[in-house]
Motif scaffolding. Structure first.
Motif, short mmCIF file in Angstrom:
data_model
loop_
_atom_site.label_atom_id
_atom_site.label_comp_id
_atom_site.label_asym_id
_atom_site.label_seq_id
_atom_site.Cartn_x
_atom_site.Cartn_y
_atom_site.Cartn_z
N TYR A 40 17.67 -18.78 -13.06
CA TYR A 40 19.00 -19.25 -12.66
C TYR A 40 19.29 -18.85 -11.21
O TYR A 40 19.79 -19.64 -10.41
N ARG B 156 23.47 -26.29 0.31
CA ARG B 156 22.07 -26.19 -0.12
C ARG B 156 21.67 -27.39 -0.97
O ARG B 156 20.62 -28.00 -0.76
N GLN B 157 22.50 -27.72 -1.95
CA GLN B 157 22.10 -28.75 -2.91
C GLN B 157 22.21 -30.16 -2.33
O GLN B 157 21.50 -31.06 -2.77
N GLN C 145 26.72 -23.46 -1.91
CA GLN C 145 25.97 -24.22 -2.92
C GLN C 145 25.93 -25.71 -2.56
O GLN C 145 24.90 -26.36 -2.70
N TYR D 210 25.50 -12.11 -8.26
CA TYR D 210 26.70 -11.28 -8.12
C TYR D 210 27.07 -10.74 -9.48
O TYR D 210 26.55 -11.19 -10.50
N TYR E 187 19.98 -21.27 -7.88
CA TYR E 187 21.23 -21.23 -7.10
C TYR E 187 21.19 -20.24 -5.96
O TYR E 187 22.15 -20.13 -5.21
N LYS E 188 20.10 -19.49 -5.84
CA LYS E 188 19.87 -18.59 -4.70
C LYS E 188 20.96 -17.53 -4.53
O LYS E 188 21.29 -17.16 -3.42
N GLN E 189 21.54 -17.09 -5.62
CA GLN E 189 22.56 -16.06 -5.45
C GLN E 189 22.67 -15.17 -6.69
O GLN E 189 22.30 -15.57 -7.79
N HIS F 299 24.85 -30.47 -8.46
CA HIS F 299 24.01 -31.67 -8.44
C HIS F 299 24.69 -32.91 -9.01
O HIS F 299 24.64 -33.97 -8.39
N GLU G 111 12.76 -26.90 -9.48
CA GLU G 111 13.06 -27.42 -10.82
C GLU G 111 11.77 -27.50 -11.66
O GLU G 111 11.78 -27.19 -12.86
N VAL H 273 28.50 -23.30 -9.47
CA VAL H 273 27.21 -23.22 -8.75
C VAL H 273 26.40 -24.50 -8.91
O VAL H 273 25.57 -24.83 -8.08
N ASP H 274 26.68 -25.24 -9.97
CA ASP H 274 25.89 -26.43 -10.25
C ASP H 274 26.58 -27.65 -9.65
O ASP H 274 27.53 -28.19 -10.21
N TYR I 289 19.62 -14.74 -2.98
CA TYR I 289 18.26 -14.57 -3.45
C TYR I 289 17.30 -15.16 -2.42
O TYR I 289 17.63 -16.13 -1.75
N ALA J 47 24.95 -17.69 2.56
CA ALA J 47 25.12 -18.48 1.33
C ALA J 47 24.40 -19.82 1.40
O ALA J 47 23.84 -20.28 0.42
N PHE K 194 17.60 -32.43 -13.32
CA PHE K 194 18.41 -31.23 -13.13
C PHE K 194 19.03 -30.76 -14.45
O PHE K 194 19.11 -29.57 -14.72
N LEU L 277 18.52 -27.05 -16.00
CA LEU L 277 19.63 -26.18 -16.39
C LEU L 277 19.57 -25.89 -17.89
O LEU L 277 19.81 -24.76 -18.33
#
Lengths: 346, 414
Positions: free
Chosen positions: A253, B257-258, B254, A261, A257-259, B229, A187, B226-227, A166, B284, A45, A49
Motif C-alpha cells: 500500500y 503523482r498519479q 497524490q 503516516y 501511494y509512496k507515503q 486513479h 501495480e 490517497v486513491d 516512501y 509528497a 488499479f 487495490l
C-alpha cells in the motif's frame, strides 16, 4: 418455504439495486466517454487495490474465525511494520541497492514490514487479548479498540505526525506494455506479490498440521482442545499469519501511494474489515474475494455506474458506493459471499 | 458537613464574581469598556494566543506563521506596555475540531489579550465566534475563506480580522490568469471540502465562467484520500487544459503523482493554491512536482513592504533556514498591528497595573492603516486588512532541499 415480510423486503431491495446498476451501466456505455485503455486502467488499479485489501482482510478473517474477535488493532499493527520498513528502505537508498538489485531491495522491505507486523501482532495477542479472552462480553472488543489507539499514538509519538515519503525506486516508476495497454510496474509488482502471499497462505492453512489445527479450532474450539490441540499456540500462530499478511499488504500500500503516516492503517483497515465481512468473515477465500471485489467496486464502480446515472462528481461517492454494495450483499446474504450460515438449532 | 458545603458554595460564588469581574466589567477605573476590561497587575505577562497547524502534513504552513509572530515579539523586545509578552501557541491541526479546542482553551484564559491565527479557514470557522464571545479579537494569518470577512457575516465573526487576502480576490486573479494568460479554455476543479478550497474554487469558477471559459466538472475529494486513479481517469476523459486544485499537501501530492501515470493526463497542467507553497509538496509529489504551478500573492520587493528583505534575513538567522512556507509576513503583520493597537488603547496607572478595554482594542485593530512587511495593511469594517496581488510560481526542481520561494518554486508571473 414460507415467504415472510423480510423476504419480500430483501428481494425488493435487491431488485432496486439491480435496476439502478443496470441503468447506470447503460447510461455510461451510451455516453461512451471513456476509452478502452481508460477502462483497462481502472480495472487494473481496482485489482491492485483489491489485492492489498485482501491481504489485510485475511488477518481480520483468520482471527475472527479462531477467536470470534474483531481485531480493530489489525490495521495499526500493519502501520508499525510499514514504519520500520520505511526506515529500512531509507537506509537501503544509501546502499544503491534500489538501483543495482531493485527486486531484492523491495523484497527486503516487504520482509521487514511483514516480520515487524507479525511480532507486534504476537505481542498484542499475548499481552492484551489473552488476559481478557476468557472474560467474554465486550472486554476483548474494547481491548482491541484500545490497542488500536495505543499503537496509533505510539507511532505518532515515536515517528511524528507528518507524512513520510516512501522511496520511489526508478524500477517501480515505469510501465509495462500488455498488448495495446500499459500497466504501471508498481501495480504489476503489487498484484504478483499479493497473489504469491495469498497462495502461500492458502497452502499453509490447508496443507500443514498447524493449518489443520487452525481450521479445527475455528470449527469447534472445545472439540479441538479435547483432541489435544494447544489452543494458545494456534491462536498465536493465527495472529502471526495475520500480521505477516497485513505487513506485506501495508508495505505494498505504501509503495503504491509512496507515503506513510501514523493513521495510515485506519482507513485501509476499515475497508479490509468490510472486505472480510463481504466475503464472509472467518472464511479465508472469502476475505480474498471480498478484498478484490471491494477494490474493483471502488476502482470502477463510480465511473461505471454513478457516472451513467448523471451524478456529478461521482468520485466523492466511491466509499458510499463500496459500502452500499457491502450492505446490499449482507441484506441478501447475511453470512457474506463465502461464509457459512449459522446452523439452525432444533 | 453543612458548614463545609456552605463554605465551598461561597468560595465558588466569590471565584465566579472575581472571574466575571475580570472579563466582563464595564468600568474598571481608569477604563470603561462595553465588552469588559482586562487588568494586568504590574509585571504580569501579557498573553497572546496563537493557533495554527503545527503538526501533520501541513505543519510547515503553521510553523512558518508561528515564527512570524515570534519574530514580531522579538522586534518588540519581548515587552509590551511594560509587560513581558508570552505566546500561547496551540496546534489546531487545520481542522474544525482542532480550531474549536484551541479557541476554547484560549478563550478560557481570562488573560488572553488577543489571538493570532489560524492557518486554515476550517479552523477559523468554529474558533472565531468562540473567541469573540469572550471578547477576544482574532487576527487570521492564512485563513482566506471569503465568508470570514464577508459583509453579511454572522455577528460571531465581528471580532475576526485578517492580514491575509480573501479568496474572493484570489479566485478572480486565478480565473483571469488561467483564461487570459495561460489561454486555457477548459478546466476541471478539485476541492477537498474545506472552507478554503471550496470557497476559492467557487470564486474561481464564477470569474472563469464569466470570462467565457468552460468548467468541465467540479470534483471533490477528502483531504485524506490517497486513491486518485478513478477520479483522474474520469477527468482524463473530459480532456481539460488545466486541473485547478487549491487543496492541501497530502492530497495534492497524490494527484500530482498519479496524474503522471493516468492515460491522457501526463501533460495536463496542474495549478494549486498557496497551501502548496511549502517544501513538503516536493516530498509528497516527488518528480511529479516539476511543472506544477501555484498561485500565490506576488512576493516581489515592489509588491511587498519595504521591510520584507530584512525580515527574511532575521528569519534565517533565528531559525537557520529560509522561510518554510509563504505566510510568515502576514503573521508578522498580524502580531504587529495587534501590538500597536494594544499600545494605543492600554492605560497603565501609577502602580504599574495595565488596563485594556476589549471593545477599544477591537476598534483600534479594525482602524489599522499602515505599511506592513507584507504590503499595505488597511482594515475595512469587516476585518479585511490585506490586498491581493497575484503571483504565479512554478516548481522547477524535485529536490526538497531546493525549496526557496522565488527560486523553487520560481516566480513566472507577473
Amino acid at each position: 418455504m414460507r415467504k415472510d415480510f423480510a423476504w419480500f423486503v430483501r428481494r425488493g431491495l435487491l431488485l432496486c439495486a439491480i435496476l439502478i446498476v443496470c441503468a447506470g451501466i447503460i447510461g455510461t456505455v451510451r455516453a461512451d466517454r471513456y476509452s478502452t485503455e481508460q477502462w483497462f486502467d481502472l480495472v487494473a488499479f481496482g485489482l491492485t487495490l483489491g489485492g492489498v485489501y485482501a491481504l489485510i482482510a485475511l488477518g481480520y478473517s483468520m482471527v475472527y474465525g479462531v477467536l470470534r474477535l474483531i481485531n480493530f488493532a489489525h490495521g495499526d499493527t500493519m502501520t508499525v511494520g510499514v514504519f520500520i520498513a520505511y526506515f529500512v528502505a531509507r537506509g537501503l537508498e544509501h546502499t544503491k541497492l534500489f538501483e543495482t538489485s531493485p527486486a531484492v531491495a523491495v523484497a527486503i522491505i516487504l520482509i521487514v514490514g511483514a516480520v515487524v507486523s507479525a511480532l507486534v501482532a504476537l505481542l498484542v495477542e499475548r499481552f492484551a487479548y489473552r488476559p481478557v479472552r476468557a472474560s467474554g462480553g465486550f472486554a476483548p472488543l474494547i481491548t482491541s479498540i484500545g490497542m488500536s489507539f495505543l499503537l496509533q499514538q505510539t507511532c505518532r509519538g515515536m515517528f511524528g505526525s507528518g507524512v513520510k515519503a516512501y522511496p520511489d525506486p526508478g524500477w517501480l516508476q515505469g510501465s509495462m506494455r500488455i498488448g495495446t495497454f500499459s500497466v504501471p510496474n508498481v501495480e504489476v509488482m503489487v498484484l504478483c506479490a499479493a497473489a504469491l502471499v495469498m497462495a502461500g497462505l492458502y497452502l499453509v492453512v490447508n496443507g500443514t498440521r498447524m493449518g489443520t489445527a487452525m481450521r479445527a479450532t475455528a470449527e469447534d474450539p472445545r472439540a479441538a482442545v479435547l483432541m489435544g490441540i494447544d489452543i494458545n499456540k494456534v491462536i498465536a500462530f493465527t495472529f502471526l499469519l495475520g500480521g505477516l499478511t497485513a505487513g506485506v499488504g501495508g508495505v505494498l500500500y505504501a509503495l503504491i501511494y509512496k507515503q506513510v503516516y501514523f493513521m495510515m492503517g485506519f482507513l485501509p483497515g476499515i475497508k479490509a474489515f468490510g472486505a472480510a465481512v463481504l466475503g464472509g468473515i472467518g472464511s479465508i477465500p472469502g476475505a480474498m474475494a471480498g478484498g478484490i471485489i471491494l477494490g474493483l467496486a471502488e476502482g470502477i464502480g463510480p465511473t461505471l455506474i454513478l457516472d451513467g446515472l448523471g451524478i456529478p462528481a461521482p468520485y466523492q461517492l466511491r466509499d458510499l458506493f463500496a459500502f452500499a454494495l457491502l450492505i446490499t450483499v449482507l441484506i441478501c446474504r447475511p453470512q457474506g459471499l463465502f461464509g457459512e450460515a449459522p446452523a439452525r438449532r432444533a | 458537613m453543612k458548614h463545609k458545603l456552605s463554605f465551598a458554595g461561597a468560595a465558588m460564588a466569590i471565584g465566579s464574581l472575581v472571574l466575571a469581574g475580570q472579563v466582563h466589567a464595564e468600568t474598571v477605573p481608569p477604563v470603561t469598556d462595553p465588552l469588559g476590561v482586562l487588568v494586568l497587575p504590574k509585571g504580569a505577562p501579557l498573553e497572546i494566543g496563537g493557533y495554527w497547524v503545527l503538526s501533520g502534513s501541513d505543519a510547515a504552513l503553521g510553523v512558518d506563521q508561528k515564527r512570524g509572530v515570534e519574530l514580531a515579539i522579538e522586534d518588540w523586545k519581548k515587552t509590551l506596555v511594560g509587560h513581558p509578552i508570552v505566546l500561547d501557541a496551540q496546534d489546531s491541526q487545520c481542522s474544525a475540531e482542532g480550531g474549536q479546542i484551541a479557541a476554547t482553551k484560549l478563550a478560557s484564559n481570562p488573560n488572553t489579550v488577543v489571538v493570532i491565527g489560524p492557518s486554515c479557514s476550517s479552523e477559523a470557522t468554529p474558533a472565531a465566534p468562540i473567541l469573540w464571545k469572550a471578547g477576544i479579537v482574532d487576527i487570521g494569518t492564512s485563513s482566506t475563506a471569503p465568508s470570514l470577512t464577508a459583509a453579511d457575516r454572522n455577528a460571531g465573526f465581528h471580532g475576526f480580522a485578517r492580514t491575509v487576502f480573501s479568496d474572493a480576490d484570489q479566485g478572480k486573479g486565478d480565473g483571469n490568469y488561467i483564461f487570459n494568460v495561460l489561454k486555457a479554455k477548459k478546466v476541471v476543479t478539485i476541492h477537498d471540502g474545506s472552507p478554503y478550497a471550496s470557497q476559492l474554487v467557487a470564486e474561481f469558477v464564477k470569474t472563469y465562467a464569466a470570462l467565457g471559459g468552460t468548467v468541465l466538472s467540479q470534483e471533490a475529494i477528502q483531504p485524506t484520500d490517497v486513491d486518485m486513479h478513478p477520479l483522474l481517469t474520469r477527468i482524463a476523459a473530459e480532456k481539460p487544459d488545466v486541473i485547478y486544485m487549491p487543496i492541501f499537501v497530502a492530497a495534492a501530492g497524490q494527484i500530482a503523482r498519479q496524474a503522471k501515470t493516468t492515460t491522457g493526463l501526463e501533460t495536463t497542467q496542474l495549478i494549486g493554491g498557496g497551501s502548496l507553497m511549502t517544501g513538503d509538496i516536493i516530498t509528497a509529489a516527488g518528480d511529479a512536482v516539476v511543472g506544477m504551478k501555484i498561485t500565490y500573492p506576488d512576493i516581489s520587493p515592489e509588491a511587498l513592504g519595504k521591510g520584507y528583505p530584512d525580515f527574511v534575513e532575521k528569519y534565517k538567522s533565528a531559525y537557520g533556514e529560509a522561510p518554510v512556507s509563504g505566510y510568515h509576513a502576514m503573521a508578522y503583520d498580524a502580531a504587529a498591528i495587534a501590538f500597536k493597537a494594544i499600545e494605543q488603547v492600554a492605560k497603565t496607572d501609577d502602580e504599574g497595573t495595565t488596563y485594556i478595554g476589549r471593545q477599544a482594542l477591537r476598534d483600534a485593530i479594525f482602524a489599522t492603516d499602515t505599511d506592513g512587511i507584507s504590503g499595505r495593511i488597511k482594515c475595512d469594517a469587516d476585518g479585511e486588512c490585506a490586498q491581493f496581488k497575484l503571483g504565479v510560481f512554478e516548481y522547477v526542481n524535485a529536490d526538497p532541499t531546493t525549496f526557496k520561494i522565488g527560486d523553487n518554486p520560481k516566480k513566472i508571473y507577473p
